[in-house]
Design a protein around this motif. Structure first.
Motif, PDB file in Angstrom:
ATOM      1  N   ASN A 112       0.842  -1.213   0.000  1.00  0.00           N
ATOM      2  CA  ASN A 112       0.000   0.000   0.000  1.00  0.00           C
ATOM      3  C   ASN A 112       0.868   1.250   0.000  1.00  0.00           C
ATOM      4  OD1 ASN A 112      -3.014  -0.843   0.475  1.00  0.00           O
ATOM      5  ND2 ASN A 112      -1.764  -2.198   1.747  1.00  0.00           N
ATOM      6  N   PRO A 113       1.627   1.428  -1.102  1.00  0.00           N
ATOM      7  CA  PRO A 113       2.614   2.512  -1.108  1.00  0.00           C
ATOM      8  C   PRO A 113       1.997   3.906  -0.950  1.00  0.00           C
ATOM      9  CG  PRO A 113       2.366   1.559  -3.312  1.00  0.00           C
ATOM     10  CD  PRO A 113       1.642   0.656  -2.355  1.00  0.00           C
ATOM     11  N   GLU A 114       0.796   4.117  -1.454  1.00  0.00           N
ATOM     12  CA  GLU A 114       0.216   5.469  -1.360  1.00  0.00           C
ATOM     13  C   GLU A 114      -0.108   5.826   0.086  1.00  0.00           C
ATOM     14  OE1 GLU A 114      -3.056   6.363  -3.981  1.00  0.00           O
ATOM     15  OE2 GLU A 114      -3.028   8.487  -3.405  1.00  0.00           O
ATOM     16  N   LEU A 115      -0.638   4.864   0.826  1.00  0.00           N
ATOM     17  CA  LEU A 115      -0.919   5.109   2.246  1.00  0.00           C
ATOM     18  C   LEU A 115       0.376   5.353   3.020  1.00  0.00           C
ATOM     19  CD1 LEU A 115      -2.823   5.305   4.657  1.00  0.00           C
ATOM     20  CD2 LEU A 115      -2.842   2.808   4.780  1.00  0.00           C
ATOM     21  N   ALA A 116       1.407   4.588   2.678  1.00  0.00           N
ATOM     22  CA  ALA A 116       2.692   4.755   3.367  1.00  0.00           C
ATOM     23  C   ALA A 116       3.291   6.124   3.074  1.00  0.00           C
ATOM     24  CB  ALA A 116       3.662   3.653   2.940  1.00  0.00           C
ATOM     25  N   PHE A 152      -7.318   9.373   2.206  1.00  0.00           N
ATOM     26  CA  PHE A 152      -7.214   8.726   3.527  1.00  0.00           C
ATOM     27  C   PHE A 152      -7.618   9.707   4.625  1.00  0.00           C
ATOM     28  CE2 PHE A 152      -3.806   6.708   0.897  1.00  0.00           C
ATOM     29  CZ  PHE A 152      -4.429   5.475   0.762  1.00  0.00           C
ATOM     30  N   ASN A 153      -7.717   9.212   5.847  1.00  0.00           N
ATOM     31  CA  ASN A 153      -8.023  10.070   6.991  1.00  0.00           C
ATOM     32  C   ASN A 153      -6.784  10.273   7.849  1.00  0.00           C
ATOM     33  OD1 ASN A 153     -10.853  10.552   6.687  1.00  0.00           O
ATOM     34  ND2 ASN A 153     -11.198   8.405   7.255  1.00  0.00           N
ATOM     35  N   ASP A 189      11.441  27.046  20.015  1.00  0.00           N
ATOM     36  CA  ASP A 189      10.586  25.893  20.345  1.00  0.00           C
ATOM     37  C   ASP A 189      11.149  24.644  19.680  1.00  0.00           C
ATOM     38  OD1 ASP A 189       8.853  27.445  21.795  1.00  0.00           O
ATOM     39  OD2 ASP A 189       7.266  27.510  20.281  1.00  0.00           O
ATOM     40  N   VAL A 190      11.178  23.536  20.416  1.00  0.00           N
ATOM     41  CA  VAL A 190      11.574  22.253  19.837  1.00  0.00           C
ATOM     42  C   VAL A 190      10.321  21.385  19.804  1.00  0.00           C
ATOM     43  CG1 VAL A 190      13.087  20.252  20.027  1.00  0.00           C
ATOM     44  CG2 VAL A 190      13.882  22.499  20.801  1.00  0.00           C
ATOM     45  N   VAL A 191       9.911  21.011  18.606  1.00  0.00           N
ATOM     46  CA  VAL A 191       8.646  20.277  18.467  1.00  0.00           C
ATOM     47  C   VAL A 191       8.800  19.088  17.529  1.00  0.00           C
ATOM     48  CG1 VAL A 191       7.207  22.312  18.911  1.00  0.00           C
ATOM     49  CG2 VAL A 191       7.831  21.764  16.561  1.00  0.00           C
ATOM     50  N   ALA A 192       7.950  18.092  17.765  1.00  0.00           N
ATOM     51  CA  ALA A 192       7.852  16.946  16.860  1.00  0.00           C
ATOM     52  C   ALA A 192       6.524  17.068  16.124  1.00  0.00           C
ATOM     53  CB  ALA A 192       7.913  15.649  17.641  1.00  0.00           C
ATOM     54  N   ILE A 193       6.572  16.922  14.807  1.00  0.00           N
ATOM     55  CA  ILE A 193       5.338  16.892  14.011  1.00  0.00           C
ATOM     56  C   ILE A 193       5.207  15.466  13.506  1.00  0.00           C
ATOM     57  CG2 ILE A 193       4.105  17.854  12.028  1.00  0.00           C
ATOM     58  CD1 ILE A 193       5.667  20.400  12.312  1.00  0.00           C
ATOM     59  N   GLU A 194       4.040  14.863  13.709  1.00  0.00           N
ATOM     60  CA  GLU A 194       3.899  13.444  13.354  1.00  0.00           C
ATOM     61  C   GLU A 194       2.534  13.112  12.771  1.00  0.00           C
ATOM     62  OE1 GLU A 194       4.087  10.700  16.738  1.00  0.00           O
ATOM     63  OE2 GLU A 194       4.429  12.396  18.036  1.00  0.00           O
ATOM     64  N   PRO A 195       2.396  13.316  11.459  1.00  0.00           N
ATOM     65  CA  PRO A 195       1.139  12.931  10.806  1.00  0.00           C
ATOM     66  C   PRO A 195       0.974  11.411  10.762  1.00  0.00           C
ATOM     67  CG  PRO A 195       2.462  14.396   9.405  1.00  0.00           C
ATOM     68  CD  PRO A 195       3.344  13.944  10.512  1.00  0.00           C
ATOM     69  N   PHE A 196      -0.233  10.980  11.040  1.00  0.00           N
ATOM     70  CA  PHE A 196      -0.634   9.573  10.877  1.00  0.00           C
ATOM     71  C   PHE A 196      -1.743   9.547   9.829  1.00  0.00           C
ATOM     72  CE2 PHE A 196       1.021   9.677  15.162  1.00  0.00           C
ATOM     73  CZ  PHE A 196       1.533   8.407  15.420  1.00  0.00           C
ATOM     74  N   ALA A 197      -1.696   8.585   8.918  1.00  0.00           N
ATOM     75  CA  ALA A 197      -2.768   8.427   7.937  1.00  0.00           C
ATOM     76  C   ALA A 197      -3.347   7.027   8.067  1.00  0.00           C
ATOM     77  CB  ALA A 197      -2.231   8.639   6.522  1.00  0.00           C
ATOM     78  N   THR A 198      -4.626   6.894   7.739  1.00  0.00           N
ATOM     79  CA  THR A 198      -5.260   5.576   7.846  1.00  0.00           C
ATOM     80  C   THR A 198      -6.367   5.419   6.805  1.00  0.00           C
ATOM     81  OG1 THR A 198      -6.441   4.073   9.332  1.00  0.00           O
ATOM     82  CG2 THR A 198      -6.896   6.419   9.605  1.00  0.00           C
ATOM     83  N   ASP A 199      -6.615   4.162   6.458  1.00  0.00           N
ATOM     84  CA  ASP A 199      -7.784   3.873   5.628  1.00  0.00           C
ATOM     85  C   ASP A 199      -8.989   3.574   6.527  1.00  0.00           C
ATOM     86  OD1 ASP A 199      -6.951   1.439   6.602  1.00  0.00           O
ATOM     87  OD2 ASP A 199      -6.727   0.474   4.645  1.00  0.00           O
ATOM     88  N   LEU A 278      -5.306  -0.071   8.212  1.00  0.00           N
ATOM     89  CA  LEU A 278      -3.865   0.156   8.222  1.00  0.00           C
ATOM     90  C   LEU A 278      -3.590   1.586   8.658  1.00  0.00           C
ATOM     91  CD1 LEU A 278      -2.923  -1.471   4.777  1.00  0.00           C
ATOM     92  CD2 LEU A 278      -2.648  -2.492   7.057  1.00  0.00           C
ATOM     93  N   VAL A 279      -2.465   1.770   9.378  1.00  0.00           N
ATOM     94  CA  VAL A 279      -2.048   3.107   9.811  1.00  0.00           C
ATOM     95  C   VAL A 279      -0.606   3.322   9.371  1.00  0.00           C
ATOM     96  CG1 VAL A 279      -1.669   4.636  11.785  1.00  0.00           C
ATOM     97  CG2 VAL A 279      -3.566   2.999  11.839  1.00  0.00           C
ATOM     98  N   SER A 280      -0.329   4.506   8.824  1.00  0.00           N
ATOM     99  CA  SER A 280       1.047   4.866   8.473  1.00  0.00           C
ATOM    100  C   SER A 280       1.417   6.146   9.220  1.00  0.00           C
ATOM    101  CB  SER A 280       1.182   5.061   6.962  1.00  0.00           C
ATOM    102  OG  SER A 280       0.265   6.051   6.518  1.00  0.00           O
ATOM    103  N   GLN A 281       2.716   6.394   9.337  1.00  0.00           N
ATOM    104  CA  GLN A 281       3.176   7.515  10.165  1.00  0.00           C
ATOM    105  C   GLN A 281       4.506   8.038   9.644  1.00  0.00           C
ATOM    106  OE1 GLN A 281       4.630   6.219  13.943  1.00  0.00           O
ATOM    107  NE2 GLN A 281       4.682   8.239  14.872  1.00  0.00           N
ATOM    108  N   LYS A 282       4.725   9.337   9.835  1.00  0.00           N
ATOM    109  CA  LYS A 282       6.061   9.893   9.590  1.00  0.00           C
ATOM    110  C   LYS A 282       6.257  11.014  10.602  1.00  0.00           C
ATOM    111  CE  LYS A 282       9.814  10.742   6.984  1.00  0.00           C
ATOM    112  NZ  LYS A 282      10.821   9.843   6.439  1.00  0.00           N
TER     113      LYS A 282
END
Ligand code: MN
Ligand code: MN
Length: 298
Positions: A112-116, A152-153, A189-199, A278-282
């Motif tokens: 599922n490369p697009e979701l990843a 995706f959401n 500011d030191v921050v982490a940004i972490e999008p998660f996508a899911t079907d 499925l859930v993907s994250q970066k």
């Protein structure tokens, strides 16, 4: 401007950068080793050992989330699970004297490369809009738009966050969707940004498994192993998360149960979407600068 008085060359920021450099190398080396048939425990231990070899300390146990899992899964002491044709999120952290870097990547063996790819693209777009004065709600809007655009959401009840000294999660939250009133980012500011996508639906819930823990409060226990575990926790991990397999005492699982029963330690249940999703994250960590931001985990 008061913000310009933040010294981005100070020791604290240099330690954030060093943590980030170690972490990006370990993330790439670890992701390369993930394949069908490889064991979860071997991957987690590889990453954690490599962090130490390079002069850092793991800031939390390597999270290995499979398919519908989004966060807080890590191998148990005697874990014998291996990777299949799955979607695998690796979330890894490093600290130098309590100054942190936090990063995540999806390795897709599920086809599922697009979701990843969606959260990686969302993160790139989010980083583009980071500068002093930006509202975190606007960062969330960018993330949501990109993930939406792929059909995706975003997972809306997981967010990015600030990184404090010996603290993995501090304010501000960085949402993964548009919110009307966020916080304003400032230089330093030191921050982490972490999008998660899911079907799936875009909201994770707590599962029944806990393998990651952290200190809740000071306390005393009588049991010998629980006392040994508590000493290691307060000396070594402080308020950062740890795994059962990191405890050096014999009967570590029993020791942890006692510490939990006394509310000295609390667990983080695995967070997951509905089964079959499925859930993907970066994720990247960044420092907000006068001109925009500096990604420490590039
Ligand atoms: Mn993370
Ligand atoms: Mn994070």
């Amino acid at each position: 401007m008061a913000e310009s008085e933040v010294d981005l060359e100070s020791e604290q920021y240099e330690k954030h950068r060093e943590a980030g450099r170690i972490l990006s190398q370990v993330r790439e080396e670890t992701a390369e080793r993930v394949d069908v048939g490889v064991s979860h425990l071997e991957i987690a231990e590889y990453a954690e050992d490599r962090i130490r070899e390079l002069g850092g300390t793991p800031a939390f146990p390597v999270n290995i989330s499979i398919d519908e899992e989004a966060a807080h899964a890590t191998p148990a002491i005697d874990d014998d699970a291996t990777f299949g044709e799955e979607m695998i999120n690796l979330d890894i952290g490093v600290h130098i004297d309590g100054w942190l870097a936090d990063t995540a990547i999806t390795v897709d063996l599920s086809g599922n490369p697009e979701l990843a790819e969606a959260p990686a693209e969302a993160l790139e777009a989010a980083i583009e809009v980071v500068e002093p004065g930006v509202d975190t709600g606007d960062i969330g809007a960018v993330i949501e738009e990109v993930i939406d655009g792929h059909g995706f959401n975003p997972v809306v009840n997981l967010t990015g966050h600030g990184l404090g000294h010996w603290e993995q999660h501090t304010s501000p939250n960085i949402p993964n969707r548009a919110v009307s009133q966020g916080a304003t980012l400032e230089v330093g500011d030191v921050v982490a940004i972490e999008p998660f996508a899911t079907d799936g639906g875009g909201k994770v819930t707590e599962g029944g498994t806990e393998e990651i823990f952290s200190l809740e409060r000071e306390g005393t226990v009588r049991n010998r192993q629980a006392r040994a575990a508590l000493k290691q926790i307060t000396d070594e991990f402080r308020t950062l998360p740890f795994a059962t397999r990191w405890l050096e005492t014999d009967r570590a699982e029993m020791a942890l149960r006692r510490l939990k029963r006394n509310d000295i330690v609390h667990g983080y249940p695995v967070l997951k979407e509905d089964e079959g999703c499925l859930v993907s994250q970066k994720e990247h960590t960044l420092i907000v600068t006068e001109g925009g931001c500096e990604v420490t985990t590039e």
